[in-house]
Design an enzyme around this catalytic site. Sequence first.
Site, PDB file in Angstrom:
ATOM      1  CG  HIS A 152      -1.158   3.955   4.736  1.00 39.96           C
ATOM      2  ND1 HIS A 152      -2.882   3.524   4.766  1.00 39.96           N
ATOM      3  CD2 HIS A 152      -0.989   2.787   3.907  1.00 39.96           C
ATOM      4  CE1 HIS A 152      -2.848   2.062   4.763  1.00 39.96           C
ATOM      5  NE2 HIS A 152      -1.231   2.030   4.263  1.00 39.96           N
ATOM      6  CG  ASP A 206      -4.275   4.820   6.797  1.00 34.75           C
ATOM      7  OD1 ASP A 206      -3.378   4.908   6.872  1.00 34.75           O
ATOM      8  OD2 ASP A 206      -5.302   4.679   5.759  1.00 34.75           O
ATOM      9  CB  SER A 232      -0.590  -0.173   1.134  1.00 34.10           C
ATOM     10  OG  SER A 232      -0.115   0.512   2.578  1.00 34.10           O
TER      11      SER A 232
END
Length: 350
Positions: A328, A325, A32
Site C-alpha cells: 500500500h 507497507d 484496502s
Amino acid sequence: MAPSHISFLLLVLLLANKVVAKVPAVIVFGDSSVDAGNNNQIPTIARSNFQPYGRDFTGGKPTGRFSNGRIPTDFISKAFGLKPTIPAYLDPSYKISDFATGVTFASAGTGYDTATSDVLSVIPLWKQLDYYKDYQSKLRAYQGGNEANETIKEALHMMSLGTNDFLENYYSTFPPSGRSSQYTTSQYENFLIGIAGKFVKELYQLGARKISIGGLPPMGCLPLERTSNIMAGSGCISSYNDVALEFNNKLNNLTVSLNKELPGSRVVFSNPYFIFLHMIRKPSSYGFEVTSTACCATGMFEMGYACNRNNMFTCSDANKYIFWDSFHPTEKANQIVSDHLLKNVLAQFL
C-alpha cells in the site's frame, strides 16, 4: 507546482468561473485501497487498526486505513468541498448524518471475484452492495425520499478493486488458486470485467448516475512482488504489469459500452497506472527517495500485523517513500495519485 496544490487550485479556478460543485456525497466500494476501517468490525486478519498505521493521520490514530495517513478517497472528498475523510459504514462511532455526505463500504482483501474475498474472509462485493441498499433506506429515512434520491443521483460512486483478484487469488501459490486452472489470464480478466459491468448496472438500477471505475496500479512493482523477483534483481515483475495494462484497457472499454447502454449515466475510468509508474521511475520529481521497499519494517514483505510499532527498521519519514507497507502507498503517494485523477478524470463532476 507541487502536486499537493493541484486539487485546491482546481477548485479555486472553478469557483472563479462560477461553476457550482454538484456532488453532494462520495460513495465508495472496493478493497484496502479505499477501506477506512470496515474490516475492524469483522473477524479477519486483514486489519490495520494498530500502530504504526495511521501515525500521520489526524491525532496519530490507526483507523483501519492501510496507510500512514489518508487514502485517495479522503483527498477526493475534500477536493469536492465535502468532509476531509470518508468514514467506514460499519464503524459504530458514525451514523447516517455522517454518511449522508460520504461513506465507504470497502473491505481490505476483497475483489470482484467472490473467491478472492474468501481467501481472508472479508466482505465480498455483493455484500457491499447489500450494505449500500441498507444505506439508501437509512438515507431516505434521514433526508426524505426526494432529497435522498437526488443525493444518490448526484453522488459520485467510486469503485477501486481488482489487484487482489490477481495477486491474492489468481497468481497465489499458498494455497494454489483454483482460478488459474479454470481460466487463462485473458479469460480471467474477462470474467472480472463481466462482474464489474454487472455491478455498475446494479448501481444504476439503484439510482446511481455518476460512477468511477478504478484501474489497477503497476502491480508488478509493489514491494511484495519485487521481493519475490530475486532472479531479476528484485525489479518489477513485468508480466504482472502487462496484465494490469490489459485489464485496464478492458475496464476502459467497459466504461465506453456502459455509457452507451445506460441512459443518463456518466461512467468514467480512473486510471492510476501511469502516474504510479512515473513516481516509481522518476521518484525525485515528486520528492521521493525510496521506491523498491516500503517504510514499514524491512519494507520487503510486511503488511498488516507484520507491521508492528516496535519494529526497529520502520522508517522515520514516510514522505520519502512511495510505499507505506509492501502492498500500500504512503499518504503522500495517495495524494499525488488523487490529485492526478481529479485533474484528469474527476474534474468533470465538479
